[in-house]
Design a protein around this motif. Sequence first.
Motif, PDB file in Angstrom:
ATOM      1  N   GLY A 193     -13.338  13.997  -5.749  1.00 57.51           N
ATOM      2  CA  GLY A 193     -12.163  13.177  -5.997  1.00 57.51           C
ATOM      3  C   GLY A 193     -11.198  13.169  -4.830  1.00 57.51           C
ATOM      4  O   GLY A 193     -10.579  12.143  -4.530  1.00 57.51           O
ATOM      5  N   ILE A 194     -11.079  14.306  -4.146  1.00 55.60           N
ATOM      6  CA  ILE A 194     -10.177  14.384  -2.990  1.00 55.60           C
ATOM      7  C   ILE A 194     -10.759  13.632  -1.804  1.00 55.60           C
ATOM      8  O   ILE A 194     -10.083  12.836  -1.142  1.00 55.60           O
ATOM      9  CB  ILE A 194      -9.911  15.859  -2.628  1.00 55.60           C
ATOM     10  CG1 ILE A 194      -9.187  16.570  -3.777  1.00 55.60           C
ATOM     11  CG2 ILE A 194      -9.085  15.959  -1.350  1.00 55.60           C
ATOM     12  CD1 ILE A 194      -9.065  18.058  -3.589  1.00 55.60           C
ATOM     13  N   PRO A 199     -11.284   7.188   2.757  1.00 56.43           N
ATOM     14  CA  PRO A 199     -11.347   5.807   3.282  1.00 56.43           C
ATOM     15  C   PRO A 199     -10.027   5.065   3.174  1.00 56.43           C
ATOM     16  O   PRO A 199      -9.642   4.332   4.099  1.00 56.43           O
ATOM     17  CB  PRO A 199     -12.443   5.167   2.414  1.00 56.43           C
ATOM     18  CG  PRO A 199     -13.305   6.302   1.982  1.00 56.43           C
ATOM     19  CD  PRO A 199     -12.363   7.451   1.793  1.00 56.43           C
ATOM     20  N   THR A 200      -9.313   5.248   2.065  1.00 52.78           N
ATOM     21  CA  THR A 200      -8.013   4.592   1.911  1.00 52.78           C
ATOM     22  C   THR A 200      -7.028   5.077   2.973  1.00 52.78           C
ATOM     23  O   THR A 200      -6.240   4.287   3.522  1.00 52.78           O
ATOM     24  CB  THR A 200      -7.449   4.865   0.508  1.00 52.78           C
ATOM     25  OG1 THR A 200      -8.391   4.462  -0.472  1.00 52.78           O
ATOM     26  CG2 THR A 200      -6.146   4.118   0.295  1.00 52.78           C
ATOM     27  N   VAL A 201      -7.085   6.377   3.268  1.00 55.82           N
ATOM     28  CA  VAL A 201      -6.198   6.942   4.287  1.00 55.82           C
ATOM     29  C   VAL A 201      -6.529   6.355   5.658  1.00 55.82           C
ATOM     30  O   VAL A 201      -5.632   5.984   6.434  1.00 55.82           O
ATOM     31  CB  VAL A 201      -6.314   8.478   4.310  1.00 55.82           C
ATOM     32  CG1 VAL A 201      -5.561   9.067   5.496  1.00 55.82           C
ATOM     33  CG2 VAL A 201      -5.774   9.053   3.008  1.00 55.82           C
ATOM     34  N   PHE A 202      -7.826   6.270   6.005  1.00 59.44           N
ATOM     35  CA  PHE A 202      -8.222   5.701   7.292  1.00 59.44           C
ATOM     36  C   PHE A 202      -7.773   4.245   7.413  1.00 59.44           C
ATOM     37  O   PHE A 202      -7.300   3.813   8.474  1.00 59.44           O
ATOM     38  CB  PHE A 202      -9.746   5.795   7.465  1.00 59.44           C
ATOM     39  CG  PHE A 202     -10.239   7.198   7.681  1.00 59.44           C
ATOM     40  CD1 PHE A 202      -9.492   8.105   8.400  1.00 59.44           C
ATOM     41  CD2 PHE A 202     -11.448   7.609   7.143  1.00 59.44           C
ATOM     42  CE1 PHE A 202      -9.934   9.403   8.601  1.00 59.44           C
ATOM     43  CE2 PHE A 202     -11.907   8.898   7.342  1.00 59.44           C
ATOM     44  CZ  PHE A 202     -11.144   9.800   8.068  1.00 59.44           C
ATOM     45  N   ILE A 203      -7.919   3.497   6.324  1.00 64.69           N
ATOM     46  CA  ILE A 203      -7.492   2.094   6.354  1.00 64.69           C
ATOM     47  C   ILE A 203      -5.983   1.997   6.553  1.00 64.69           C
ATOM     48  O   ILE A 203      -5.494   1.164   7.330  1.00 64.69           O
ATOM     49  CB  ILE A 203      -7.922   1.386   5.055  1.00 64.69           C
ATOM     50  CG1 ILE A 203      -9.447   1.287   4.991  1.00 64.69           C
ATOM     51  CG2 ILE A 203      -7.291   0.004   4.957  1.00 64.69           C
ATOM     52  CD1 ILE A 203      -9.970   0.741   3.679  1.00 64.69           C
ATOM     53  N   TYR A 402       3.040   9.772   2.848  1.00 66.75           N
ATOM     54  CA  TYR A 402       2.639  11.056   2.261  1.00 66.75           C
ATOM     55  C   TYR A 402       1.144  11.091   1.956  1.00 66.75           C
ATOM     56  O   TYR A 402       0.515  12.140   2.041  1.00 66.75           O
ATOM     57  CB  TYR A 402       3.437  11.319   0.987  1.00 66.75           C
ATOM     58  CG  TYR A 402       3.134  12.669   0.379  1.00 66.75           C
ATOM     59  CD1 TYR A 402       3.700  13.833   0.902  1.00 66.75           C
ATOM     60  CD2 TYR A 402       2.261  12.786  -0.704  1.00 66.75           C
ATOM     61  CE1 TYR A 402       3.414  15.074   0.359  1.00 66.75           C
ATOM     62  CE2 TYR A 402       1.976  14.019  -1.258  1.00 66.75           C
ATOM     63  CZ  TYR A 402       2.546  15.158  -0.716  1.00 66.75           C
ATOM     64  OH  TYR A 402       2.252  16.397  -1.253  1.00 66.75           O
ATOM     65  N   ARG A 403       0.555   9.939   1.589  1.00 66.77           N
ATOM     66  CA  ARG A 403      -0.876   9.907   1.309  1.00 66.77           C
ATOM     67  C   ARG A 403      -1.691  10.297   2.521  1.00 66.77           C
ATOM     68  O   ARG A 403      -2.807  10.802   2.412  1.00 66.77           O
ATOM     69  CB  ARG A 403      -1.291   8.516   0.817  1.00 66.77           C
ATOM     70  CG  ARG A 403      -0.802   8.178  -0.580  1.00 66.77           C
ATOM     71  CD  ARG A 403      -1.375   6.837  -1.030  1.00 66.77           C
ATOM     72  NE  ARG A 403      -0.863   5.751  -0.190  1.00 66.77           N
ATOM     73  CZ  ARG A 403       0.268   5.112  -0.432  1.00 66.77           C
ATOM     74  NH1 ARG A 403       1.021   5.463  -1.453  1.00 66.77           N
ATOM     75  NH2 ARG A 403       0.653   4.132   0.348  1.00 66.77           N
ATOM     76  N   VAL A 404      -1.126  10.047   3.727  1.00 64.14           N
ATOM     77  CA  VAL A 404      -1.808  10.420   4.970  1.00 64.14           C
ATOM     78  C   VAL A 404      -1.526  11.878   5.319  1.00 64.14           C
ATOM     79  O   VAL A 404      -2.443  12.650   5.639  1.00 64.14           O
ATOM     80  CB  VAL A 404      -1.368   9.492   6.121  1.00 64.14           C
ATOM     81  CG1 VAL A 404      -2.028   9.912   7.429  1.00 64.14           C
ATOM     82  CG2 VAL A 404      -1.705   8.041   5.797  1.00 64.14           C
TER      83      VAL A 404
END
Length: 456
Positions: A193-194, A199-203, A402-404
Motif C-alpha cells: 500500500g505504501i 508513481p503518484t509522487v513521481f508524477i 507533504y505527499r512527496v
Amino acid sequence: MLKAFVNVFRIPELRRKVLFTLLMLSVYRIGFYVPLPGIDQDRLSRHFKSGGGGGATQQMADLFAMFTGGDLGQSTMFGLGIMPYITASIIFQLLVTVVPALEKLQKEGESGRRKIMEYTRYSTVALTFIQAVFWIRYLNGGGLVHPEFAGTFAFWTIGVFALMTGTLLLMWIGEQIDEYGIGNGISLIIMAGIVSRLPTVFIEVYVGLTTRGGAMDAEKVIFMVISFVAVVAGAILITQAQRRIPIQQAKQLRGRRVVGGARHYLPLRVNHGGVMPIIFASSFLLFPSVIFGGLNRTGLWPGRFWSFLDNSFHPGEFLYEMTYIAMVYFFSYFWTSVQFQPKELANQLRDSGSFIPGLRPGKRTADYLEAVMNRITYVGAGFLAIIAVIPSVVAVYMAIPYRVSAFLGGTGLLIVVSVALDLIQRLEANLVMRNYQGFLGGDTGGSGPRIKGRQY
C-alpha cells in the motif's frame, strides 16, 4: 545480486512461493479499486484533497493510509485496510503482559499462541464492525452519499458488510502468504500500500518540475534525492543495529566428557520498539488539534491562549514538533518496557546454564540487562524522533508537498525498510540452504556476507 534474483526462480519451491505471494498482493490491489455502492467517489476525493474533513480528519486519513494499506479518501471494499487486525494484535500484545491467564497461555508454546491468535481474529471482527459503522455514519453525515442511497437501511447494511468483508479478506490473504508464500503477509500488504503511492509522487514531482511556477525546482529535487538516500541508509543502520551482550555457557561433566563452555552473544536491538512509537505518537497528536480547535471555536476565556495552542499544534510548528519528539521518546520506553522482560530473560539464561561474565545469575543479570536496554533505547528513540519530524519540517520550510516529503522519513519509510530487509533475508536463507550464493555473494561464486533480517 542480479544472479541471486535469477536463482530465486530456478528453485521450483521458492518460485512457487514468490509467485503465490505476488498473486495474493495482486488480489489486494485489485480489491483496492472495488468501490462501495452508493458513495459519491468524486465528492469524497475532493473532500479529503481540499482538507474538507478538517485538520485532524485530514491528518487521520493520511496516517491511516500510511500504515494500514487502506485509504479513507477512496472508499472501496478495502477502505478500512488491515487496521482492525493491527489494533487487535497490539491490544493482545499489551494484554499478554498484564493478564495472567493470557501470559500463562502464551507460555504453553505453539498451542497457546494459536489460541491467542484465535482471540485476535474474533476481536478483529468486532473492531471491524465498530469502525465500519462509524465510517458509514461519517459518510452519511458529510453528504458524501448519493441522495437516493443516503440513510437507507440497504446502504447501511451493504456498506458495513462490504467493509467487514474487505478487512477479513485482507486478514485471510495475509495468513495465506504466511503459510504458502514468503515473508510476513500483513507486513507485505502494508508495504504494498505504501509503495503503490510512489508513481503518484513521481508524477507530482515531474509536474511540479516542468510547470512554470510549480512547487518543485532542480535544487529541491537534488536535495530530496540526497536526503532519501541518507535517510534510507540511516533507517537500515538503526534497524539492524544491536548491542551484543557476551554470554558464557557453563561447563558440564557428562560421563568422561566436558561439554559446554561455549561463548556466544545475546543481541539487544537498538530500535526495539520498531515503528510502534511513531504510530502511537502520531495517533495521540490528533487529539490536541481536535480539542484546542474546538475550544478556540467556542470562544471560551482566554480566547488568545486557545487560539495560540490551536495554531501551534499543526505539523511544522515548533510546539507540535517538540511534543512529537517527546511522545516518541515516551512511547519508545513504554513499548520497550512492555515487550522486553529482563527478569524473564535472566531466568531463561540461568535455567539454560548460561551467564554474563562478571555478573551473578538472577537479579544482578536482570538489572544489568535493563540498564543496557534503557541506554540503547535512548539512542534508538532519538533516531526515531529525527525520522518522524523530517517529513513535516521539510514540507513546511521548503514548500514541498507533504505527499512527496513523506517518503523522506516517518512510519512508511521504516515499514518499507524493515519489511524489505526481512523479505530479502528470507529469500537469501532459502538460497543458501540450497547451496546458492546469497545476495552479497561475490562474482567468483563465494557465499559472501549475509544480509541480516530483523532480530527478535
